[in-house]
Design a protein around this motif. Structure first.
Motif, PDB file in Angstrom:
ATOM      1  N   ARG A   2       0.402  -0.794   0.149  1.00 55.79           N
ATOM      2  CA  ARG A   2      -0.302   0.075  -0.087  1.00 55.79           C
ATOM      3  C   ARG A   2       0.720   1.708   0.477  1.00 55.79           C
ATOM      4  NH1 ARG A   2      -5.379   1.392   3.525  1.00 55.79           N
ATOM      5  NH2 ARG A   2      -6.212   1.451   1.620  1.00 55.79           N
ATOM      6  N   GLN A   3       1.967   1.206   0.822  1.00 60.40           N
ATOM      7  CA  GLN A   3       2.471   2.730   0.752  1.00 60.40           C
ATOM      8  C   GLN A   3       3.943   3.047  -0.483  1.00 60.40           C
ATOM      9  OE1 GLN A   3       6.944   2.211   3.724  1.00 60.40           O
ATOM     10  NE2 GLN A   3       6.243   3.815   4.573  1.00 60.40           N
ATOM     11  N   LEU A   5       2.193   2.351  -3.439  1.00 56.97           N
ATOM     12  CA  LEU A   5       1.178   2.923  -4.430  1.00 56.97           C
ATOM     13  C   LEU A   5       0.725   3.561  -3.745  1.00 56.97           C
ATOM     14  CD1 LEU A   5      -1.777  -0.371  -4.535  1.00 56.97           C
ATOM     15  CD2 LEU A   5      -0.644   0.584  -6.563  1.00 56.97           C
ATOM     16  N   VAL A   6       1.362   4.386  -2.908  1.00 65.15           N
ATOM     17  CA  VAL A   6       0.581   5.750  -2.461  1.00 65.15           C
ATOM     18  C   VAL A   6       1.896   6.721  -3.077  1.00 65.15           C
ATOM     19  CG1 VAL A   6       0.793   7.018  -0.341  1.00 65.15           C
ATOM     20  CG2 VAL A   6      -0.463   5.214  -0.029  1.00 65.15           C
ATOM     21  N   LYS A   7       2.739   6.164  -2.212  1.00 61.89           N
ATOM     22  CA  LYS A   7       4.394   7.160  -2.976  1.00 61.89           C
ATOM     23  C   LYS A   7       4.283   7.054  -5.271  1.00 61.89           C
ATOM     24  CE  LYS A   7       7.246   6.268   0.072  1.00 61.89           C
ATOM     25  NZ  LYS A   7       8.912   5.736   0.219  1.00 61.89           N
ATOM     26  N   LEU A   8       3.578   5.651  -5.558  1.00 63.40           N
ATOM     27  CA  LEU A   8       3.387   5.846  -7.355  1.00 63.40           C
ATOM     28  C   LEU A   8       2.516   7.007  -7.735  1.00 63.40           C
ATOM     29  CD1 LEU A   8       4.467   4.703  -9.569  1.00 63.40           C
ATOM     30  CD2 LEU A   8       3.217   2.712  -9.536  1.00 63.40           C
ATOM     31  N   PHE A   9       1.413   6.774  -6.747  1.00 64.16           N
ATOM     32  CA  PHE A   9      -0.108   7.379  -7.209  1.00 64.16           C
ATOM     33  C   PHE A   9       0.684   9.027  -7.672  1.00 64.16           C
ATOM     34  CE2 PHE A   9      -3.556  10.524  -6.773  1.00 64.16           C
ATOM     35  CZ  PHE A   9      -4.853  10.200  -7.422  1.00 64.16           C
ATOM     36  N   PRO A  10       0.799  10.095  -7.371  1.00 69.93           N
ATOM     37  CA  PRO A  10       1.368  11.356  -7.486  1.00 69.93           C
ATOM     38  C   PRO A  10       1.946  11.376  -9.033  1.00 69.93           C
ATOM     39  CG  PRO A  10       1.826  10.932  -5.132  1.00 69.93           C
ATOM     40  CD  PRO A  10       1.624   9.574  -5.876  1.00 69.93           C
ATOM     41  N   GLN A  11       3.108  10.102  -9.280  1.00 67.71           N
ATOM     42  CA  GLN A  11       3.903   9.977 -10.469  1.00 67.71           C
ATOM     43  C   GLN A  11       3.075   9.554 -11.101  1.00 67.71           C
ATOM     44  OE1 GLN A  11       7.285  10.319 -11.129  1.00 67.71           O
ATOM     45  NE2 GLN A  11       8.190  10.863  -8.444  1.00 67.71           N
ATOM     46  N   LEU A  12       1.778   8.893 -11.476  1.00 62.81           N
ATOM     47  CA  LEU A  12       1.231   8.898 -12.308  1.00 62.81           C
ATOM     48  C   LEU A  12       0.029   9.987 -12.399  1.00 62.81           C
ATOM     49  CD1 LEU A  12       0.097   5.402 -11.154  1.00 62.81           C
ATOM     50  CD2 LEU A  12       1.630   6.002 -13.281  1.00 62.81           C
ATOM     51  N   ALA A  13      -0.734  10.499 -11.737  1.00 64.00           N
ATOM     52  CA  ALA A  13      -1.613  11.702 -11.775  1.00 64.00           C
ATOM     53  C   ALA A  13      -0.638  13.110 -12.299  1.00 64.00           C
ATOM     54  CB  ALA A  13      -1.671  11.924 -10.624  1.00 64.00           C
ATOM     55  N   TYR A  72       9.274  15.184 -10.000  1.00 69.81           N
ATOM     56  CA  TYR A  72       8.639  14.191 -10.608  1.00 69.81           C
ATOM     57  C   TYR A  72       9.029  13.273 -11.106  1.00 69.81           C
ATOM     58  CZ  TYR A  72       4.600  15.696  -7.924  1.00 69.81           C
ATOM     59  OH  TYR A  72       3.307  16.384  -7.184  1.00 69.81           O
TER      60      TYR A  72
END
Length: 135
Positions: A2-3, A5-13, A72
């Protein structure tokens, strides 16, 4: 898990935003000019003028700098994705079918140049941050 994914989400967004803004920049700088210019000797040039391409490149440099300065780095891949999608959309009405060669060249070239520029910006900004901390 889960951690991560939390770090990956801002990069993907950020990558999605960069891809969308890049496609919009293509439309603003290049998308409206579709007419080739006929020279007096009968040859054709265009459809893009040099100032349009220079404007797009400067816009994309600002986007790369903004993304890299905010760490980013992975999101910088959004710029080649946006350019490739815009080129495909803009050139897909070519009846010769050779537009895909140009699209692949845009994809490979923009990925290489964006990665190189991002690496240089990252090195320069990281060196500046280190020197400010030690001073």
């Amino acid at each position: 898990m889960r951690q991560g994914l939390v770090k990956l989400f801002p990069q993907l967004a950020a990558g999605l935003v960069l891809a969308t803004v890049t496609a919009g920049a293509w439309a603003a700088w290049l998308g409206w000019d579709q007419q080739r210019d006929v020279q007096p000797d009968g040859t054709t040039t265009g459809p893009y003028e040099a100032w349009q391409v220079i404007g797009l490149v400067l816009t994309l440099l600002a986007l790369v700098y903004g993304a890299v300065s905010r760490d980013y780095i992975a999101a910088v891949a959004g710029i080649p994705v946006g350019l490739t999608a815009a080129a495909y959309y803009d050139w897909s009405d070519d009846s010769s079918g050779l537009f895909m060669v140009g699209v692949v060249m845009v994809m490979v070239g923009s990925l290489a140049v964006t990665a190189g520029v991002a690496a240089v910006i990252a090195c320069l900004t990281r060196d500046g941050r280190r020197s400010r901390r030690t001073a």
